[in-house]
Design a protein around this motif. Structure first.
Motif, PDB file in Angstrom:
ATOM      1  N   ARG A   1      22.477   6.004   8.191  1.00 37.02           N
ATOM      2  CA  ARG A   1      21.585   4.920   8.548  1.00 37.02           C
ATOM      3  C   ARG A   1      20.174   5.311   8.159  1.00 37.02           C
ATOM      4  NH1 ARG A   1      20.090   4.439  13.965  1.00 37.02           N
ATOM      5  NH2 ARG A   1      18.775   2.618  14.245  1.00 37.02           N
ATOM      6  N   LEU A   2      19.491   4.436   7.477  1.00 36.20           N
ATOM      7  CA  LEU A   2      18.118   4.764   7.144  1.00 36.20           C
ATOM      8  C   LEU A   2      17.249   3.552   7.345  1.00 36.20           C
ATOM      9  CD1 LEU A   2      17.620   3.520   4.076  1.00 36.20           C
ATOM     10  CD2 LEU A   2      19.013   5.465   3.450  1.00 36.20           C
ATOM     11  N   MET A   3      15.979   3.779   7.200  1.00 37.01           N
ATOM     12  CA  MET A   3      15.035   2.714   7.486  1.00 37.01           C
ATOM     13  C   MET A   3      14.033   2.642   6.350  1.00 37.01           C
ATOM     14  SD  MET A   3      12.771   2.327  10.885  1.00 37.01           S
ATOM     15  CE  MET A   3      13.892   1.239  11.738  1.00 37.01           C
TER      16      MET A   3
ATOM     17  N   SER B   1      16.231  -1.759   8.957  1.00 42.94           N
ATOM     18  CA  SER B   1      17.163  -0.644   8.838  1.00 42.94           C
ATOM     19  C   SER B   1      18.267  -0.982   7.853  1.00 42.94           C
ATOM     20  CB  SER B   1      17.737  -0.259  10.202  1.00 42.94           C
ATOM     21  OG  SER B   1      18.452  -1.324  10.738  1.00 42.94           O
ATOM     22  N   VAL B   2      18.790   0.045   7.247  1.00 42.22           N
ATOM     23  CA  VAL B   2      19.802  -0.104   6.206  1.00 42.22           C
ATOM     24  C   VAL B   2      21.000   0.751   6.575  1.00 42.22           C
ATOM     25  CG1 VAL B   2      20.285   0.160   3.740  1.00 42.22           C
ATOM     26  CG2 VAL B   2      17.943  -0.292   4.501  1.00 42.22           C
ATOM     27  N   GLU B   3      22.169   0.150   6.561  1.00 47.83           N
ATOM     28  CA  GLU B   3      23.393   0.904   6.796  1.00 47.83           C
ATOM     29  C   GLU B   3      23.929   1.357   5.444  1.00 47.83           C
ATOM     30  OE1 GLU B   3      24.754   1.659   9.672  1.00 47.83           O
ATOM     31  OE2 GLU B   3      23.277   0.540  10.859  1.00 47.83           O
ATOM     32  N   SER B   4      24.352   2.576   5.387  1.00 50.78           N
ATOM     33  CA  SER B   4      24.929   3.049   4.141  1.00 50.78           C
ATOM     34  C   SER B   4      26.407   3.340   4.350  1.00 50.78           C
ATOM     35  CB  SER B   4      24.202   4.319   3.684  1.00 50.78           C
ATOM     36  OG  SER B   4      24.946   4.947   2.674  1.00 50.78           O
ATOM     37  N   SER B   5      27.201   2.993   3.356  1.00 49.05           N
ATOM     38  CA  SER B   5      28.636   3.267   3.493  1.00 49.05           C
ATOM     39  C   SER B   5      28.932   4.731   3.162  1.00 49.05           C
ATOM     40  CB  SER B   5      29.436   2.339   2.574  1.00 49.05           C
ATOM     41  OG  SER B   5      28.829   2.304   1.307  1.00 49.05           O
ATOM     42  N   VAL B   6      28.013   5.337   2.427  1.00 48.13           N
ATOM     43  CA  VAL B   6      28.218   6.752   2.088  1.00 48.13           C
ATOM     44  C   VAL B   6      27.165   7.602   2.801  1.00 48.13           C
ATOM     45  CG1 VAL B   6      29.201   6.235  -0.169  1.00 48.13           C
ATOM     46  CG2 VAL B   6      26.732   6.521   0.074  1.00 48.13           C
ATOM     47  N   LEU B   7      27.411   8.886   2.845  1.00 45.41           N
ATOM     48  CA  LEU B   7      26.443   9.782   3.456  1.00 45.41           C
ATOM     49  C   LEU B   7      25.145   9.739   2.650  1.00 45.41           C
ATOM     50  CD1 LEU B   7      28.419  12.945   4.603  1.00 45.41           C
ATOM     51  CD2 LEU B   7      27.715  10.909   5.873  1.00 45.41           C
TER      52      LEU B   7
ATOM     53  N   ARG C   1       0.827  -1.203   0.000  1.00 47.35           N
ATOM     54  CA  ARG C   1       0.000   0.000   0.000  1.00 47.35           C
ATOM     55  C   ARG C   1       0.862   1.254   0.000  1.00 47.35           C
ATOM     56  NH1 ARG C   1      -5.459  -0.009   0.195  1.00 47.35           N
ATOM     57  NH2 ARG C   1      -4.929   0.693  -1.860  1.00 47.35           N
ATOM     58  N   HIS C   2       1.983   1.166   0.675  1.00 40.49           N
ATOM     59  CA  HIS C   2       2.808   2.353   0.809  1.00 40.49           C
ATOM     60  C   HIS C   2       4.225   1.919   1.120  1.00 40.49           C
ATOM     61  CE1 HIS C   2       3.310   6.691   1.709  1.00 40.49           C
ATOM     62  NE2 HIS C   2       4.215   6.262   2.573  1.00 40.49           N
ATOM     63  N   ILE C   3       5.153   2.703   0.654  1.00 46.72           N
ATOM     64  CA  ILE C   3       6.546   2.394   0.969  1.00 46.72           C
ATOM     65  C   ILE C   3       7.257   3.692   1.332  1.00 46.72           C
ATOM     66  CG2 ILE C   3       7.384   2.587  -1.414  1.00 46.72           C
ATOM     67  CD1 ILE C   3       8.897  -0.132  -0.708  1.00 46.72           C
ATOM     68  N   GLU C   4       8.068   3.622   2.362  1.00 45.36           N
ATOM     69  CA  GLU C   4       8.648   4.855   2.891  1.00 45.36           C
ATOM     70  C   GLU C   4      10.122   4.655   3.218  1.00 45.36           C
ATOM     71  OE1 GLU C   4       8.686   8.675   3.647  1.00 45.36           O
ATOM     72  OE2 GLU C   4       6.810   7.653   3.095  1.00 45.36           O
ATOM     73  N   LEU C   5      10.908   5.687   2.960  1.00 46.36           N
ATOM     74  CA  LEU C   5      12.319   5.662   3.345  1.00 46.36           C
ATOM     75  C   LEU C   5      12.576   6.798   4.312  1.00 46.36           C
ATOM     76  CD1 LEU C   5      14.082   5.085  -0.098  1.00 46.36           C
ATOM     77  CD2 LEU C   5      13.939   3.493   1.815  1.00 46.36           C
ATOM     78  N   VAL C   6      13.174   6.507   5.425  1.00 44.11           N
ATOM     79  CA  VAL C   6      13.430   7.542   6.424  1.00 44.11           C
ATOM     80  C   VAL C   6      14.884   7.489   6.842  1.00 44.11           C
ATOM     81  CG1 VAL C   6      12.832   8.374   8.713  1.00 44.11           C
ATOM     82  CG2 VAL C   6      11.088   7.298   7.293  1.00 44.11           C
ATOM     83  N   ALA C   7      15.527   8.639   6.816  1.00 43.62           N
ATOM     84  CA  ALA C   7      16.909   8.692   7.300  1.00 43.62           C
ATOM     85  C   ALA C   7      16.895   8.805   8.812  1.00 43.62           C
ATOM     86  CB  ALA C   7      17.623   9.890   6.683  1.00 43.62           C
ATOM     87  N   LEU C   8      17.597   7.918   9.460  1.00 39.94           N
ATOM     88  CA  LEU C   8      17.662   7.973  10.922  1.00 39.94           C
ATOM     89  C   LEU C   8      18.907   8.730  11.370  1.00 39.94           C
ATOM     90  CD1 LEU C   8      16.516   4.399  12.006  1.00 39.94           C
ATOM     91  CD2 LEU C   8      15.243   6.532  12.114  1.00 39.94           C
ATOM     92  N   SER C   9      19.963   8.559  10.646  1.00 41.63           N
ATOM     93  CA  SER C   9      21.162   9.347  10.900  1.00 41.63           C
ATOM     94  C   SER C   9      21.843   9.523   9.554  1.00 41.63           C
ATOM     95  CB  SER C   9      22.073   8.622  11.894  1.00 41.63           C
ATOM     96  OG  SER C   9      22.648   7.497  11.280  1.00 41.63           O
ATOM     97  N   SER C  10      23.038  10.068   9.552  1.00 44.96           N
ATOM     98  CA  SER C  10      23.656  10.391   8.264  1.00 44.96           C
ATOM     99  C   SER C  10      24.032   9.144   7.467  1.00 44.96           C
ATOM    100  CB  SER C  10      24.891  11.265   8.499  1.00 44.96           C
ATOM    101  OG  SER C  10      25.704  10.666   9.474  1.00 44.96           O
TER     102      SER C  10
END
Lengths: 339, 339
Positions: A145-147, A161-167, A134-143
């Motif tokens: 790390r996002l969810m 949650s998703v860890e990113s190697s880059v900002l 129904r809906h999909i959302e991406l939210v940055a939790l920190s510089s």
DNA sequence: AATTGGCACTCGTCAGCATCGAGTGCCAAG
DNA sequence: CTTGGCACTCGATGCTGACGAGTGCCAATT
């Protein structure tokens, strides 16, 4: 005539044993049920039933106890499904009706089922595979790390949650978000894998790592494993059988702590409708070989969604339990439909 | 000198009783511990300890058993906190490190704690009141039904569905969403109530019903009640004590099924740091009067967040349990911090 | 052929009883 | 204050015999 009465005897044995938890003898049987024949006759029938493997005696000179096979016959041919009283039905409906969200529905259902059957209850969350995004959302939790949050049309919410190697760049994130929405919203969960197959090609090479990480998380969210969610309740009812019969509760509790086991119990249900009963060794889970499992599927509209059920000793009140499980499944379907 | 030895005797009694689960007598005591005095002397000390209420005998001519008061003294003055081996620490760290999201962290923690202590473990979700709003989302599920989703900076996601009496208008929804974001994002959860106090005034009168419904849902999401979330695990360990001592498991299981009770157990922790132990009747929960509860707080950075702990029989290995609880709390803090 | 009363037999349960021994409290001596 | 000695308590264990619920079998009955 003879065959007829033998079944009647088996029914009487099961009923008496379920209510007293004590081996039942020929004399007690004719007293409690109006069978119209003498104890001696019953003894002959019992001997026959024992030969056929439906009952057994714990030791010489004790009454008879049903075997798993005996319960099976009882459930298949001798027992109906006991309908709940309308007061009980109303209670179920109103209690479930007060639920505020899906978690609440699941929680209330498991409590209700445990309470109604006086047994251990388990309720599976609506399966994702049959529902749509129904809906999909991406939210940055920190510089870095996002969810990712995925919402199904059943109201189920999954996150990861998703860890990113880059900002994480907000603009890029917004871009990914909107493309994800276009690609996935209103699609069935089962097709998410296909829809995302070439998703990363639309992005610049240096953005790919982040995009692939997000895709991976999205796929995990809809994977089989994440789909496995079962709530459990009423385990204290197990303790009632503490000193009764060959029901050691430790292995049962251990088995029930494993989500995998719960899913197996709820999943092995044949697709045909109605209530399913698995008796003793029929449920191929070690530790549950002296318990029975009664399950039913619930569904929104007509698409099958998931299962719920109870676990109890093989000497349970099958008619009552089946009635309760069926009724609860029915009302859960209704509530989920209405919401 | 005398006082000294008495305490030593108490320690020996507690240790022996914990490991054997059998009343310990004077003779066995001098044999297993090098106390350098004769059984008769020990008997005198024991009599004194019994007068002071630290130990008791189940019946005349049986050994002594520690009382709750005895355990209390033992924990306060005689026992340290046993540090885990570095292998154990590594195992904890790597197991928790594999968690993919907050739910997974909580689930892994509870398994870990149960497994490490061989007891029933409970873990509270990070409290909302100390965290901040990271994102807020409104999603229409159907024409009259929508869902509000609140994401905390701890990674915790809460949702709630809202029924609308009128058709939900996408434009209005977008408007509410953006205003909500402005009002709430980065604000602490504790201030959400204040921030939303006059929120509906910004909208047209005929939109107010929907707006108020949404506000109500948002407030419920951050309310105390919704804050109550505890996961439980390892209940099968209770069954080990099945035929041991006055620990009937039924009331314990019943108590542990109540979220409210779990929260009380985890919440009654004094704010000062370290591991808290409540013995027997000290935890004012009926049904748990013959169990002890060992808890510790975990925190991200330096702001206190929530608690975790275990429930076990009063005759537990306090040093080991306290060590495990402390270590796990520590690593959970670390993991949550890192994420 | 099915039913039934009679009867001998089995075997678990329970109460009673004696034994055993771990553990205690007390006391007098060191 | 410590210690050896000693009488005493009382739960645990094991044995015995009586009891009785329940069975299987058989011969008689319908």
């Amino acid at each position: 005539m003879l065959e007829e009465r033998r079944l009647e005897v088996l029914r009487a044995i099961v009923e008496d044993f379920v209510s007293t938890h004590e081996p039942v003898g020929s004399k007690a049987l004719v007293e409690r049920h109006s069978l119209g024949v003498s104890p001696a006759t019953i003894r002959n029938d019992m001997a026959a039933l024992e030969d056929e493997g439906f009952i057994t005696q714990p030791h010489t000179s004790a009454g008879r106890v049903p075997t798993d096979r005996g319960y099976r016959l009882f459930v298949d041919r001798l027992s109906g499904v006991k309908q709940l009283s309308s007061a009980e039905r109303r209670a179920i409906e109103s209690f479930l009706g007060e639920a505020v969200d899906l978690d609440d529905v699941m929680q209330r259902t498991v409590r209700l089922l445990a309470q109604a059957t006086k047994q251990v209850a388990m309720v599976q969350y609506p399966s994702l595979t049959r529902s749509r995004v129904r809906h999909i959302e991406l939210v940055a939790l920190s510089s870095t790390r996002l969810m990712i949050i995925v919402i199904a049309d059943t109201g189920r919410v999954d996150q990861r949650s998703v860890e990113s190697s880059v900002l994480v760049d907000e603009t890029l994130l917004a871009d990914i978000r909107s493309r994800l929405s276009v690609a996935l919203v209103d699609k069935p969960f089962s097709s998410v894998g296909d829809e995302l197959a070439d998703f990363d090609l639309a992005f610049e090479a240096h953005d790919r790592p982040l995009v692939t990480a997000i895709i991976a998380a999205a796929l995990e969210t809809v994977s089989e494993r994440a789909d496995e969610r079962v709530v459990l309740g009423g385990t204290s009812h197990l303790a009632r059988y503490q000193d009764a019969f060959p029901l050691a509760i430790q292995p049962v509790l251990e088995a029930l702590e494993e989500q995998v086991v719960l899913l197996r119990l709820l999943g092995e249900v044949p697709t045909d409708s109605g209530v399913t009963v698995r008796i003793g060794a029929e449920n191929s889970v070690e530790g549950l070989s002296s318990t029975s499992v009664v399950t039913a599927r619930y569904a929104r509209s007509d698409s099958s969604m998931a299962s719920l059920g109870v676990v109890g000793p093989t000497h349970m009140d099958y008619a009552g339990t089946m009635g309760a499980v069926q009724a609860v499944a029915q009302y859960v379907s209704k509530i989920l439909d209405g919401q």
